[in-house]
Each structure stands twice: as structure tokens, then as C-alpha cells.
Enzyme design. Structure first.
Site, PDB file in Angstrom:
ATOM      1  CG  HIS A 168      -1.813  -1.362   1.427  1.00 21.23           C
ATOM      2  ND1 HIS A 168      -2.964  -1.242   0.937  1.00 21.23           N
ATOM      3  CD2 HIS A 168      -1.412  -2.294   2.006  1.00 21.23           C
ATOM      4  CE1 HIS A 168      -3.668  -2.625   1.211  1.00 21.23           C
ATOM      5  NE2 HIS A 168      -2.701  -3.213   1.897  1.00 21.23           N
ATOM      6  CG  PHE A 169       4.000   1.761  -2.382  1.00 19.32           C
ATOM      7  CD1 PHE A 169       3.993   1.191  -1.301  1.00 19.32           C
ATOM      8  CD2 PHE A 169       4.427   1.332  -3.568  1.00 19.32           C
ATOM      9  CE1 PHE A 169       5.121   0.104  -1.239  1.00 19.32           C
ATOM     10  CE2 PHE A 169       5.791   0.551  -3.772  1.00 19.32           C
ATOM     11  CZ  PHE A 169       5.871  -0.046  -2.229  1.00 19.32           C
ATOM     12  NE  ARG A 170      -0.789   3.691   3.446  1.00 25.70           N
ATOM     13  CZ  ARG A 170      -1.453   2.893   4.091  1.00 25.70           C
ATOM     14  NH1 ARG A 170      -2.549   2.515   3.408  1.00 25.70           N
ATOM     15  NH2 ARG A 170      -1.350   2.191   5.111  1.00 25.70           N
ATOM     16  CG  HIS A 178      -8.045  -8.091   3.563  1.00 18.23           C
ATOM     17  ND1 HIS A 178      -7.236  -7.106   4.180  1.00 18.23           N
ATOM     18  CD2 HIS A 178      -8.766  -8.629   4.780  1.00 18.23           C
ATOM     19  CE1 HIS A 178      -7.197  -7.146   5.360  1.00 18.23           C
ATOM     20  NE2 HIS A 178      -8.093  -7.895   6.015  1.00 18.23           N
ATOM     21  CG  HIS A 204      -2.746 -10.072   4.603  1.00 24.82           C
ATOM     22  ND1 HIS A 204      -4.313 -10.463   3.831  1.00 24.82           N
ATOM     23  CD2 HIS A 204      -2.832  -8.858   4.084  1.00 24.82           C
ATOM     24  CE1 HIS A 204      -4.973  -9.603   4.040  1.00 24.82           C
ATOM     25  NE2 HIS A 204      -4.196  -8.269   4.085  1.00 24.82           N
ATOM     26  CG  ASP A 219      -0.708  -5.859   4.147  1.00 25.38           C
ATOM     27  OD1 ASP A 219      -1.214  -5.002   3.212  1.00 25.38           O
ATOM     28  OD2 ASP A 219      -1.529  -6.198   5.222  1.00 25.38           O
ATOM     29  CG  HIS A 245      -1.050   3.735   9.241  1.00 25.93           C
ATOM     30  ND1 HIS A 245      -1.988   4.145   8.413  1.00 25.93           N
ATOM     31  CD2 HIS A 245      -1.189   2.272   9.099  1.00 25.93           C
ATOM     32  CE1 HIS A 245      -2.828   3.208   7.764  1.00 25.93           C
ATOM     33  NE2 HIS A 245      -2.333   2.132   8.380  1.00 25.93           N
TER      34      HIS A 245
HETATM   35  O1  DOR Z   1      -3.227  -3.696   8.201  1.00 19.86           O
HETATM   36  C1  DOR Z   1      -3.805  -3.245   7.183  1.00 19.86           C
HETATM   37  N1  DOR Z   1      -3.481  -1.910   6.656  1.00 19.86           N
HETATM   38  N2  DOR Z   1      -4.364  -4.124   6.289  1.00 19.86           N
HETATM   39  C2  DOR Z   1      -4.883  -3.813   5.006  1.00 19.86           C
HETATM   40  O2  DOR Z   1      -5.480  -4.593   4.410  1.00 19.86           O
HETATM   41  C3  DOR Z   1      -4.837  -2.567   4.712  1.00 19.86           C
HETATM   42  C4  DOR Z   1      -3.691  -1.689   5.433  1.00 19.86           C
HETATM   43  C5  DOR Z   1      -3.603  -0.315   5.096  1.00 19.86           C
HETATM   44  O3  DOR Z   1      -3.965   0.138   3.805  1.00 19.86           O
HETATM   45  O4  DOR Z   1      -3.220   0.318   5.897  1.00 19.86           O
END
Ligand code: DOR
Length: 440
Positions: free
Chosen positions: A66-68, A180, A234, A305, A309
Site C-alpha cells: 500500500h503505497f498511499r 483480503h 496475507h 502488505d 502509517h
Molecule cells: O493492516 C492493514 N493495513 N491491512 C490492510 O489490509 C490495509 C492496510 C492499510 O492500507 O493500511
């Protein structure tokens, strides 16, 4: 040789057979041309890399990150994330659709591809996200490794949790569906039961093993109903591993993350909400069963994954803390450290982190060190150990759940399409990856 020629000399080279030779690899125009003994430098401009004491592996393909970008760039963006990738030996990644806007249309997919072409040091592919309403987009999206379905742990448009909404997605089209797998109804009920708890450790109790198993069972049922390619993202529980051990059609694959293999609920005490992710970290027993399933081929490959954050976001009080942790910088060294410790072999790690991923996603010419294959390569040092240090991480979020872990197998040189993107601590930010292609 052209200016883009590269000669890697005196490396311990992992061959497709799983054997090693001490030798050289010649690269021209982004492709591996020769693999052999003492290849001499051809006439012309060639970059020579002295790989004495290093092991050459196929570059890591991380199939879940997840590269935001776009929309959440305060956590990460495609440039910073791809820098972290090459520091970790990751040469290609497959990215998830929960950005802003959500990647649920061709226009959003094109926007990501365009952004990546301008700023990514690694090769890239982007999933198209399923909503209960975007079946036409799912059928026509291109290029994409597959359809991502959040069966749980998501809110808003990307949540597809009812069988009646899932069924038509499985029934129509033939591209891979990556799920997921968590049961949102069960999570909802259990969240109410645990209401008021501010202990991050309750996260693993709320989103329990049963929640994961229920969703994996449902996805498997639909995949068998339509003979549809299914990938379980995952996978986290012993129960799911046991299910797949007894019932895994040839068209179904599964992955596990390093954190679900190496961290467990005992780590909440030290890491608190930094350990919070979805699906949650499980018990030491789950760790062991997942390892066995991986070694036995029940689980096919590894993904991080990577879900960055900020520390500020993570420092709120549970359950207001976001789920997810970064991973692309540490995954290869973590797994190679396990190999050095005897838990698996280096060749298995290369298979789980590159060869098997390319095969499952039908990515042509990647995942092996062989003439004709793309020169996506990583030289690792399996002799020395170095700890994971917060001050060294490249990901924009600025932390790792593995800080303090003393690891070997760190990437020394990472090569993307024949270009040196990372060399012993230095990023070459001029390097650009390419859009991945996916066979049908
Ligand atoms: O822990 C997680 N964070 N699992 C996910 O499937 C999404 C991800 C996120 O995008 O923060």
C-alpha cells in the site's frame, strides 16, 4: 556493448535449478545475456560490479503493498516507497487500490500508472479494486495483476462482504481475484463485545482466527463454484492453512507476510499499536503452522502488505489507531536471516519472494537468473549482520516493527532493468522502473 551494459563479476549466483555457481552475469539493454564463468568485459562502456563475497538472487517481487499515492502522501508516496523497495532488494511491486481516490476505474488506474512512470525506481503494477457496483470496470481494466476484494477490514465502497455481491464478481471474467479474507459481520459483532477496550492486543481477539477462516472458506467456495483463479492475501491462521492443506484447487494460491511468520501476540507488550494490522498478528502456534505450510507449498509465496502509517497516527489510543506496518525494506533480510538460521534455504526464499510470484501473476521474463530474463537482480551479503535501525529506514513513515533485529542478507546492490538503483547505502534516484505486464 552499449552504455547500458553491466557486468557482475565473481558472484555466488543462484541458478533456476536451485544450485549456485561462482561466476559472472552480463546484462545488456536491461536483459540478462550471459551467465557463466569468468565472462570477459566486452569492448565499449560497461559498468562492472565486483560481487566478491556476495550472492546474486532474482530481485524481489512484492505482490502486496500500500503505497498511499494518490491521496495519502503524508504516510508514503510512490517515490519514497520505491526508494524503500530498492533498499530492501525489491525490484517490482503490486500495489493495492485503497488510495484516494480508490483505484476502482480505468481512469484511476491510468493515473497511478502515469505517476509511477514518473517517479518509481522499481517496476510497478496496480490492482483494480472491487466495489459492489463496478463489475464492468473489473472486466476491462488493463494492465492489472488482478481484482482486489476486501471481504472485511474495510469501510466504504471497497468493502464487498455479502455473498450476493461477491458471487457475480467470481462468476464473470477470468482474471485473478485476490481477497483480503476477513468476515466483516463477525468483526462487527465482536467489536461491540470488546467496546471500551483501549488495549491494542484486543485487536487480535476482535478480528479473530474464526473471522479469517469464515471468509477464506467463502472465497474458496466461490472459486470452486466457478473455477475462478483465487489468491488468498496475507493468510494468517493455522485454521486457514489446514483448510488449504486439505482442499486447494490447482488454480488457488496463498501468501503469507514475514510479520505473520515472525511476530505474534506476545509482541503487543513491546510494540503496542505498531503491531496492529489486518488481518491481525496471531499466536506462536499460528506462526509455526504457517511456516510449515509455506515449506510444504500450501502457501505459495511471501508479500509484505507494506502499509505505512505515521508514528503520530499510531500513537493515538486504540481503536482509533490505524492498522498496518511497513515492510518492503526488511522482508528479504528477515527471510534470509531465517534461512541462515536453518528454517529454510536461500533458494526457497528466492522462490517465495520472486520466482513463484512471477509465475502466479504470469509476469513474463521475471523471477529467474537466466539469459533472456529481465535484469532485475539483487546482490545480498549473507556473511555480515546489521540491525534494523530507525535512523536508516527510507520509508516516509520512518519506523519498522523490526527495529533492533539483527539481520543478515541485506541488499547491497539492487538492479532494476539493468540499472543500478541502490548501491551499498546510496540510492540512484534517476532510475525508473517499468509497468509490469501480466499474461492472461
Ligand atoms: O493492516 C492493514 N493495513 N491491512 C490492510 O489490509 C490495509 C492496510 C492499510 O492500507 O493500511
Amino acid at each position: 556493448m552499449s552504455a547500458s551494459s553491466l557486468l557482475i563479476q565473481n558472484a555466488q549466483i543462484l541458478l533456476p535449478s536451485g544450485e549456485y555457481i561462482l561466476g559472472d552475469v552480463e546484462v545488456q539493454a536491461g536483459k540478462i545475456i550471459r551467465v557463466g564463468d569468468s565472462l570477459s568485459e566486452s569492448i565499449g562502456e560497461t559498468t562492472v560490479i565486483d560481487a566478491t563475497g556476495l550472492t546474486l538472487l532474482p530481485g524481489v517481487i512484492d505482490p502486496q503493498v500500500h503505497f498511499r499515492e494518490p491521496g495519502l502522501e503524508h504516510k508514503e508516496d510512490l517515490f519514497t516507497a520505491s526508494c524503500a523497495c530498492v533498499r530492501g532488494g525489491v525490484t517490482s511491486f503490486l500495489e493495492m487500490p485503497n488510495t484516494r481516490p480508490l483505484t476502482t476505474t480505468q481512469a484511476a488506474l491510468d493515473d497511478k500508472l502515469n505517476r509511477a512512470s514518473q517517479k518509481c525506481l522499481a517496476n510497478y503494477g496496480f490492482f483494480i479494486g472491487a466495489t459492489p457496483e463496478n463489475l464492468p470496470d473489473l472486466l476491462s481494466a488493463n494492465p492489472t495483476p488482478g481484482i482486489k476484494i476486501f471481504m472485511g477490514s474495510m469501510h466504504g465502497d471497497l468493502l464487498v462482504d455479502e455473498e450476493s455481491a461477491l458471487d457475480p464478481i467470481f462468476a464473470n471474467g477470468d482474471r485473478l481475484i485476490a481477497v483480503h479474507a476477513e468476515d466483516q459481520n463477525r468483526i462487527r459483532d465482536r467489536r461491540a463485545q470488546f467496546a471500551g477496550s483501549t488495549d491494542p492486543a484486543t485487536h487480535s481477539q476482535i478480528q479473530d482466527n474464526q473471522a479469517a477462516l469464515n471468509a477464506t472458506q467463502l472465497a474458496l467456495k466461490l472459486s470452486k463454484k466457478y473455477g475462478r483463479r483465487l489468491h488468498i492475501l496475507h493468510m494468517s491462521t493455522a485454521e486457514e492453512a489446514d483448510l488449504l492443506r486439505h482442499e486447494k484447487p490447482a488454480w488457488v494460491t496463498a501468501e503469507v507476510t514475514p510479520q505473520h511468520l515472525l511476530l505474534n501476540i506476545n509482541d503487543y507488550e513491546k510494540l503496542g499499536s505498531l503491531l496492529q494490522m489486518n488481518p491481525p498478528i496471531r499466536s506462536p502456534h499460528d506462526n509455526e503452522v504457517l511456516w510449515q505450510a509455506l515449506r510444504d507449498g500450501v502457501i505459495d509465496f511471501i508479500a509484505t502488505d507494506h502499509a505505512p502509517h505515521t508514528l503520530e497516527e499510531k500513537s493515538q489510543s486504540y481503536p482509533n489507531t490505524p492498522s498496518g506496518m511497513p515492510g518492503v525494506e526488511t522482508s528479504l533480510a528477515l527471510m534470509l536471516t531465517q534461512a541462515k538460521g536453518g528454517r529454510c534455504s536461500v533458494a526457497q526464499v528466492a522462490n517465495w519472494m520472486s520466482t513463484a510470484v512471477a509465475k502466479a501473476y504470469r509476469i513474463p521474463n521475471k523471477g529467474l537468473i537466466e539469459p533472456g530474463y529481465d535484469a532485475d537482480l539483487v546482490l545480498v551479503d549473507l556473511e555480515h549482520y546489521h540491525p534494523v535501525l530507525r535512523e536508516e529506514v527510507v520509508t516516509k513513515c520512518g519506523w519498522s516493527p523490526f527495529e533492533g533485529w539483527n539481520l543478515t542478507g541485506w541488499a547491497q546492490v539492487t538492479i532494476v532493468g539493468g540499472q543500478v538503483a541502490y548501491d551499498r547505502g546510496t540510492l540512484n534516484t534517476a532510475v525508473r522502473g517499468q509497468a509490469l505486464r501480466f499474461g492472461s
